[in-house]
Motif scaffolding. Structure first.
Motif, PDB file in Angstrom:
ATOM      1  N   PHE A 286       0.831  -1.205   0.000  1.00 49.45           N
ATOM      2  CA  PHE A 286       0.000   0.000   0.000  1.00 49.45           C
ATOM      3  C   PHE A 286       0.869   1.260   0.000  1.00 49.45           C
ATOM      4  N   LYS A 287       1.878   1.291   0.850  1.00 43.15           N
ATOM      5  CA  LYS A 287       2.700   2.494   0.972  1.00 43.15           C
ATOM      6  C   LYS A 287       3.498   2.766  -0.302  1.00 43.15           C
ATOM      7  N   VAL A 288       4.077   1.703  -0.893  1.00 41.12           N
ATOM      8  CA  VAL A 288       4.827   1.890  -2.145  1.00 41.12           C
ATOM      9  C   VAL A 288       3.883   2.317  -3.268  1.00 41.12           C
ATOM     10  N   CYS A 289       2.672   1.741  -3.276  1.00 42.32           N
ATOM     11  CA  CYS A 289       1.676   2.105  -4.291  1.00 42.32           C
ATOM     12  C   CYS A 289       1.289   3.581  -4.167  1.00 42.32           C
ATOM     13  N   VAL A 290       1.124   4.068  -2.938  1.00 37.07           N
ATOM     14  CA  VAL A 290       0.786   5.485  -2.727  1.00 37.07           C
ATOM     15  C   VAL A 290       1.924   6.375  -3.207  1.00 37.07           C
ATOM     16  N   CYS A 291       3.166   6.007  -2.871  1.00 32.16           N
ATOM     17  CA  CYS A 291       4.321   6.789  -3.337  1.00 32.16           C
ATOM     18  C   CYS A 291       4.351   6.851  -4.867  1.00 32.16           C
ATOM     19  N   ASN A 292       4.125   5.700  -5.517  1.00 32.59           N
ATOM     20  CA  ASN A 292       4.117   5.667  -6.984  1.00 32.59           C
ATOM     21  C   ASN A 292       2.993   6.517  -7.558  1.00 32.59           C
ATOM     22  N   THR A 293       1.808   6.462  -6.926  1.00 37.49           N
ATOM     23  CA  THR A 293       0.649   7.208  -7.433  1.00 37.49           C
ATOM     24  C   THR A 293       0.878   8.711  -7.343  1.00 37.49           C
ATOM     25  N   VAL A 294       1.405   9.186  -6.199  1.00 39.64           N
ATOM     26  CA  VAL A 294       1.670  10.622  -6.046  1.00 39.64           C
ATOM     27  C   VAL A 294       2.726  11.067  -7.057  1.00 39.64           C
ATOM     28  N   CYS A 295       3.724  10.223  -7.287  1.00 35.70           N
ATOM     29  CA  CYS A 295       4.740  10.526  -8.301  1.00 35.70           C
ATOM     30  C   CYS A 295       4.103  10.616  -9.685  1.00 35.70           C
ATOM     31  N   ASP A 296       3.183   9.685  -9.992  1.00 34.19           N
ATOM     32  CA  ASP A 296       2.473   9.716 -11.276  1.00 34.19           C
ATOM     33  C   ASP A 296       1.656  10.992 -11.423  1.00 34.19           C
ATOM     34  N   VAL A 297       0.967  11.390 -10.345  1.00 32.43           N
ATOM     35  CA  VAL A 297       0.143  12.598 -10.385  1.00 32.43           C
ATOM     36  C   VAL A 297       1.000  13.814 -10.707  1.00 32.43           C
ATOM     37  N   LEU A 298       2.121  13.945 -10.022  1.00 30.35           N
ATOM     38  CA  LEU A 298       2.977  15.116 -10.216  1.00 30.35           C
ATOM     39  C   LEU A 298       3.611  15.143 -11.601  1.00 30.35           C
ATOM     40  N   GLN A 299       3.791  13.954 -12.220  1.00 28.43           N
ATOM     41  CA  GLN A 299       4.399  13.899 -13.553  1.00 28.43           C
ATOM     42  C   GLN A 299       3.367  13.781 -14.668  1.00 28.43           C
ATOM     43  N   GLY A 300       2.077  13.922 -14.292  1.00 30.60           N
ATOM     44  CA  GLY A 300       1.025  13.982 -15.297  1.00 30.60           C
ATOM     45  C   GLY A 300       0.608  12.660 -15.884  1.00 30.60           C
ATOM     46  N   ARG A 301       0.904  11.539 -15.189  1.00 31.68           N
ATOM     47  CA  ARG A 301       0.494  10.227 -15.691  1.00 31.68           C
ATOM     48  C   ARG A 301      -0.830   9.820 -15.049  1.00 31.68           C
ATOM     49  N   THR A 302      -1.480   8.823 -15.650  1.00 28.06           N
ATOM     50  CA  THR A 302      -2.766   8.358 -15.124  1.00 28.06           C
ATOM     51  C   THR A 302      -2.558   7.548 -13.853  1.00 28.06           C
ATOM     52  N   ILE A 303      -3.578   7.552 -13.006  1.00 38.93           N
ATOM     53  CA  ILE A 303      -3.508   6.824 -11.730  1.00 38.93           C
ATOM     54  C   ILE A 303      -3.720   5.341 -11.989  1.00 38.93           C
ATOM     55  N   ASP A 304      -2.902   4.510 -11.350  1.00 43.04           N
ATOM     56  CA  ASP A 304      -2.952   3.061 -11.546  1.00 43.04           C
ATOM     57  C   ASP A 304      -4.170   2.473 -10.861  1.00 43.04           C
ATOM     58  N   ILE A 305      -4.694   1.372 -11.429  1.00 49.35           N
ATOM     59  CA  ILE A 305      -5.879   0.714 -10.877  1.00 49.35           C
ATOM     60  C   ILE A 305      -5.621   0.163  -9.479  1.00 49.35           C
ATOM     61  N   GLN A 306      -4.361  -0.199  -9.181  1.00 47.66           N
ATOM     62  CA  GLN A 306      -4.053  -0.759  -7.858  1.00 47.66           C
ATOM     63  C   GLN A 306      -4.334   0.254  -6.751  1.00 47.66           C
ATOM     64  N   PHE A 307      -4.072   1.534  -7.017  1.00 51.09           N
ATOM     65  CA  PHE A 307      -4.360   2.576  -6.026  1.00 51.09           C
ATOM     66  C   PHE A 307      -5.860   2.636  -5.757  1.00 51.09           C
ATOM     67  N   CYS A 308      -6.655   2.581  -6.816  1.00 46.67           N
ATOM     68  CA  CYS A 308      -8.117   2.613  -6.654  1.00 46.67           C
ATOM     69  C   CYS A 308      -8.604   1.415  -5.841  1.00 46.67           C
ATOM     70  N   GLN A 309      -7.997   0.240  -6.058  1.00 47.51           N
ATOM     71  CA  GLN A 309      -8.400  -0.951  -5.304  1.00 47.51           C
ATOM     72  C   GLN A 309      -8.077  -0.807  -3.824  1.00 47.51           C
ATOM     73  N   PHE A 310      -6.939  -0.189  -3.500  1.00 45.07           N
ATOM     74  CA  PHE A 310      -6.590   0.020  -2.096  1.00 45.07           C
ATOM     75  C   PHE A 310      -7.593   0.938  -1.405  1.00 45.07           C
ATOM     76  N   PHE A 311      -8.170   1.894  -2.144  1.00 44.02           N
ATOM     77  CA  PHE A 311      -9.074   2.863  -1.528  1.00 44.02           C
ATOM     78  C   PHE A 311     -10.544   2.496  -1.708  1.00 44.02           C
ATOM     79  N   LEU A 312     -10.801   1.222  -2.081  1.00 42.76           N
ATOM     80  CA  LEU A 312     -12.187   0.757  -2.034  1.00 42.76           C
ATOM     81  C   LEU A 312     -12.690   0.722  -0.599  1.00 42.76           C
ATOM     82  N   LYS A 313     -11.773   0.444   0.330  1.00 37.32           N
ATOM     83  CA  LYS A 313     -12.095   0.460   1.772  1.00 37.32           C
ATOM     84  C   LYS A 313     -11.127   1.414   2.462  1.00 37.32           C
ATOM     85  N   PRO A 314     -11.403   2.731   2.359  1.00 40.57           N
ATOM     86  CA  PRO A 314     -10.480   3.702   2.957  1.00 40.57           C
ATOM     87  C   PRO A 314     -10.566   3.699   4.476  1.00 40.57           C
TER      88      PRO A 314
END
Length: 973
Positions: A360-388
């Motif tokens: 989860f933590k590595v996925c969040v780091c990757n997602t924030v990096c993707d956001v800042l570099q203008g890439r699309t958010i990975d599906i794995q991040f969305c799956q982690f936040f199905l149960k926030p």
């Protein structure tokens, strides 16, 4: 000559400057060097080496100038030039760069040489070790074309020449490595020859004035670029040599990481010699796995080595820290980040539950990096936040805060982070979690006041539809407990509930609050077939209409997801409700409950072969015979009822007792009756197969295409073919869907053999497909052009695949699958299924394969498969399996010397003495003593003595058949 003219007039340079020169530059190099290396013939007709005359020197110079135009890029040259040609070219470069011919490069001090001379030595030694590395890779052999003697001789000569050059290069590999290691110590720029410097070298010595010896002549290559390319090439040779040597592996790792640092420092775009960064990343990752971790500062200098060390030691806390720091100053490529996350996921799936939080933590780091570099958010991040949860939001906010420096960040970067946090607020349903984000310092700094107010308004509009079971935080939301909130809560419960009495209670409460809403529309997941919807929506009472619609929609949904218990409860409640006021809807619900009972039995007791109760069979018959007017009917129920009767062998009823009007009006009943009657008559005399002909005609009509003539604007008449014919009793797709509901082997075999026969009727068919009971079908069609044979071929493939999911051990179906692969030239797959068919009916060949399975046709097709796969010894052995041994094919196969099978190790499986004697003669003729001895040993076995009784000879043959087929099965399974 025209070569001299080309050189003197400067036409070569003009040709090379063209956008797409023809012939291309590399082809020119080949032509020039071939001309220059042609041997001469003296007066006594003796072949002499190529003369060192002016013409040949000009040709070699032309080749060097073309290479100079390509900037001596080894990647380009190696892709297009063979090893002998490139070896000749680089040797000419050494010669023209004034490197003494007999001098060992390792004995030369590069720092004391002119820059172009040193660069020529580097180029040659880099090519030498690159060629050694490349020769260690497996090469896919090209399929040979028609044999041409002169072409084969030329290819053989080039192969031998390449092998000789490689042998020399490998002997000198240690010297080449030392030369390149010495080059890493050079801290000065070098120069490589250009067209201009080569022109100067071609002049008379007195006219050059020493310009080519100076440090400024040629194309400048910086010291960093040289080190980068040499490090990469050294890393590759060390990696190749280091499979058993840890110290060499460490050298490879050091060189690759040094290359990575130089690319990061200087940028790959500035290099004159490109490096495959994907392959470099693969080398780096492999070196990190192959070498042991070290705590030395040098090993921890790069983020790559730190990540590999953390992964190997299990120090995941530091791993997350590295990713967090890299978010602020990105240096790790996105592919590398994703590969680390995939590796963590794999470890977590193998049972290491402690890694879930790390993932989860590595996925969040990757997602924030993707956001800042203008890439699309990975599906794995969305799956982690199905149960926030609060902890997840806390960590996400920490990563966001540490990934952006608000003082130095650009406006674009700030807007990306603000949009990410705002969208996160909109998708979260728990208001407390939303408040955690909106009240965070980063959120307040990134969003302006008017943006925050707009977001609050959006949340308020959405609030009736979200989960408000938790108390809203009044400091952020000022939402009173109004009627709209209560309606939203009840609608949410209505969507989730599958209890019919709770659904009824919620609807009563909702209708008590408002009479304006149509509550059957609140979820787009509630779908009712149109034939039912028109009747249900005609109910005048709003509450009853909503209740009936929702109960039926939820029941159909539960049925679709195989939740049969809740489906039965919902249907039963709906039946009880509609019985009071609508006989039409009552019959609809009885029909749906019949379909539900069929599904329940087929998914439960029916799986183990338990027959359905007689009551269920009677209800199925009753449905088919039902004649209640104006009842909306779903076609799928009739389809399932007919399939149900066929699966449970109710052929007598379908053949004799189904009412004639029903057969005429319901296409599935008609199809079921024809199938049942055909199966009932199998096997039978030809004159009693009228039903088989009727079934054939029905299916042919379904698979026919309807042609229409259309006149175009130009007055011409064109023919239009419609793939889905409307001439038959149903569409082909409907027929295929119906067949895939059948499980009875005899029914499946019958319909499968029909389609196989229809496939074989085609005039241009080369390879027939065999099938059981194929002889009962007609052998011709009056109008062949009307049949869509492409659709028939697709249908046969789909039906065989489906049939094998029902019974993967039916040898007749396996033979059909094998024949399909054979007909489509997929010979390895065909052999797989031919062998599997034999294995399933002979206890993996421990018993004799029945002759009706391994017919002569099947054996001949196996022989052809082996022959086309270049397994010629297998061909010879299979020739023994035929009723009459095919000596001609066996002998021809054994004459082939380029065989891809185990050859002489298969001789123990040959029991035919004639074939063994021919092998002995063949090996004696070729001088192959060892193989001849193996053949003689096989002949000498006493059980193959011709004087033995027939039973002994048959037993010997059977034993060898068994061992051979088992060996083949292990090879192709």
């Amino acid at each position: 000559s025209w070569f001299e003219f080309l050189l003197e007039e400067g036409l070569l340079e003009q040709h090379l400057q063209k956008p797409s020169p023809d012939p291309p530059p590399v082809q020119l190099i080949v032509q020039f060097l071939e001309q220059a290396s042609k041997p001469s013939v003296n007066e006594q007709n003796q072949v002499q080496p190529p003369p060192d005359n002016k013409r040949n020197r000009i040709l070699k110079l032309l080749a060097l100038k073309v290479a100079a135009h390509l900037k001596w890029d080894l990647d380009v040259l190696e892709k297009s030039l063979s090893v002998p040609v490139l070896n000749m070219l680089l040797n000419e470069l050494l010669c023209i760069s004034k490197v003494p011919p007999g001098t060992k490069h390792v004995d030369v001090d590069l720092s004391s040489l002119p820059p172009t001379t040193a660069m020529a030595i580097l180029l040659y030694n880099r090519w030498a070790i690159r060629t050694i590395v490349q020769s260690s890779f497996p090469v896919k052999q090209a399929k040979p074309g028609p044999p041409q003697l002169n072409v084969m001789n030329q290819m053989q000569q080039e192969k031998e020449l390449t092998e000789n050059i490689l042998k020399v290069l490998k002997e000198q590999a240690a010297d080449s490595i030392l030369v390149l290691e010495g080059a890493l110590k050079l801290n000065k720029d070098l120069y490589v020859h250009t067209i201009r410097t080569l022109d100067l070298l071609a002049m008379e010595p007195g006219m050059v004035n020493g310009e080519t010896e100076s440090s400024a002549a040629g194309l400048k290559i910086s010291a960093e670029e040289i080190q980068c390319q040499v490090c990469y090439d050294l890393g590759a040779i060390y990696f190749q040599q280091g499979s058993t040597n840890a110290a060499v592996n460490e050298n490879a790792k050091e060189k690759f990481f040094k290359t990575k640092e130089l690319i990061a420092k200087n940028g790959s775009s500035s290099l004159h010699f490109t490096i495959d960064e994907e392959r470099l990343a693969g080398y780096c990752q492999a070196c990190g796995i192959l070498t042991s971790s070290s705590d030395d500062a040098s090993q921890q200098a790069t983020p790559y080595s730190q990540v590999h060390s953390c992964m190997k030691s299990g120090n995941y806390q530091d791993l997350v820290k590295i990713f967090l720091e890299d978010n602020l100053t990105p240096s790790l490529p996105v592919q590398f980040r994703q590969s680390v996350l995939r590796e963590l996921f794999q470890k977590a799936q193998q049972g290491n539950d402690a890694l879930d939080e790390v993932c989860f933590k590595v996925c969040v780091c990757n997602t924030v990096c993707d956001v800042l570099q203008g890439r699309t958010i990975d599906i794995q991040f969305c799956q982690f936040f199905l149960k926030p949860s609060k902890e997840k939001i806390d960590f996400l906010l920490e990563v966001c805060s540490r990934s952006i420096n608000l003082e130095n960040a650009s406006e674009a970067l700030k807007r990306k982070m603000a949009a990410f946090l705002k969208n996160l607020c909109l998708v979260l349903e728990d208001l407390q979690l939303v408040f955690m984000i909106s009240s965070h310092e980063l959120f307040i700094k990134l969003l302006k006041d008017d943006e925050r107010k707009l977001l609050i308004d959006q949340m308020r509009k959405r609030s009736p539809r979200i989960n408000l079971c938790t108390k809203p935080v009044t400091s952020f939301y000022d939402i009173p407990a109004s009627a709209s909130v209560n309606i939203g809560q009840l609608e949410h419960q209505l969507i989730l509930s599958v209890d019919p009495w709770r659904i009824r209670q919620i609807l009563i409460e909702l209708h008590g609050m408002t009479s304006e809403r149509q509550f059957w529309t609140i979820s787009n997941k509630w779908e009712v077939p149109n034939v039912y919807g028109n009747v249900i929506l005609g109910i005048k009472d709003n509450l009853t209409r909503d209740l009936v619609y929702i109960l039926m929609a939820k029941g159909l949904h539960c049925c679709a997801i195989k939740d049969f218990v809740h489906a039965k409860q919902l249907f039963a409640a709906c039946l009880e409700l509609v019985t009071e006021f609508s006989p039409k809807l009552r019959q609809v619900m009885l029909n749906e409950m019949l379909l539900l009972d069929i599904y329940t039995h087929e998914a439960g007791p029916g799986v183990s072969g338990e027959r359905p109760p007689s009551d269920l069979i009677s209800r199925v018959r009753g449905y088919l015979e039902m004649r209640v007017p104006d009842i909306p009917l779903r076609q799928v129920i009739a389809e399932e009822c007919v399939a149900f009767l066929l699966n449970w062998r109710e052929n007598e009823y379908l053949t004799m007792q189904v009412p004639l009007p029903l057969v005429q009006t319901n296409p599935y009943v008609k199809l079921g009756q024809l199938l049942a009657a055909t199966c009932k008559e199998l096997p039978g005399p030809k004159e009693s197969r009228r039903t088989a002909k009727d079934l054939w005609e029905v299916v042919v009509q379904i698979c026919s295409v309807s042609n229409q003539h259309k006149r175009g604007n130009d007055g011409r008449v064109s023919l239009i073919k419609h793939r889905e014919s409307t001439l038959g009793i149903m569409y082909r797709s409907e027929l295929l869907s119906f067949i895939k509901k059948l499980r009875e082997p005899l029914v499946l075999t019958t319909i499968l053999s029909l389609f196989v026969k229809l496939h074989n009727v085609r005039e241009d068919i080369v390879n027939d497909i065999a099938a059981e009971h194929i002889s009962i079908w007609p052998s011709s069609i009056p109008n062949l052009q009307s049949v869509d044979f492409e659709a028939v071929a697709v249908t046969v493939k789909e039906l065989v695949s489906y049939a094998l999911t029902i019974n993967a051990n039916n040898h007749f179906w396996l033979i059909i699958q094998a024949d399909i692969y054979f007909a489509t030239n997929q010979y390895s797959a065909a052999l797989h299924y031919y062998l599997q068919a034999g294995a399933v009916c002979s206890d993996f060949f421990n018993k004799m394969v029945p002759p009706d399975v391994y017919t002569d046709q099947v054996i001949k097709r196996m022989i052809k498969c082996c022959s086309l796969l270049n397994c010629h010894t297998q061909v010879a052995i299979l020739c023994q399996f035929l009723r009459e041994v095919d000596y001609k094919t066996a002998f021809k196969a054994l004459q082939e010397q380029n065989s891809h099978d185990a050859m002489d190790s298969y001789y123990e499986y040959i029991w035919d003495v004639t074939i063994l004697e021919y092998l002995t003669y063949l090996h004696h003729k070729r001088g192959e003593t060892d193989k001849r001895q193996i053949a003689i040993k096989a002949i000498g076995q006493t059980e193959l003595n011709a004087s033995n009784p027939e039973e002994v000879l048959q037993l010997a043959a059977q034993r060898r058949k068994k061992k051979f087929l088992q060996a083949m099965a292990k090879l192709y399974f």
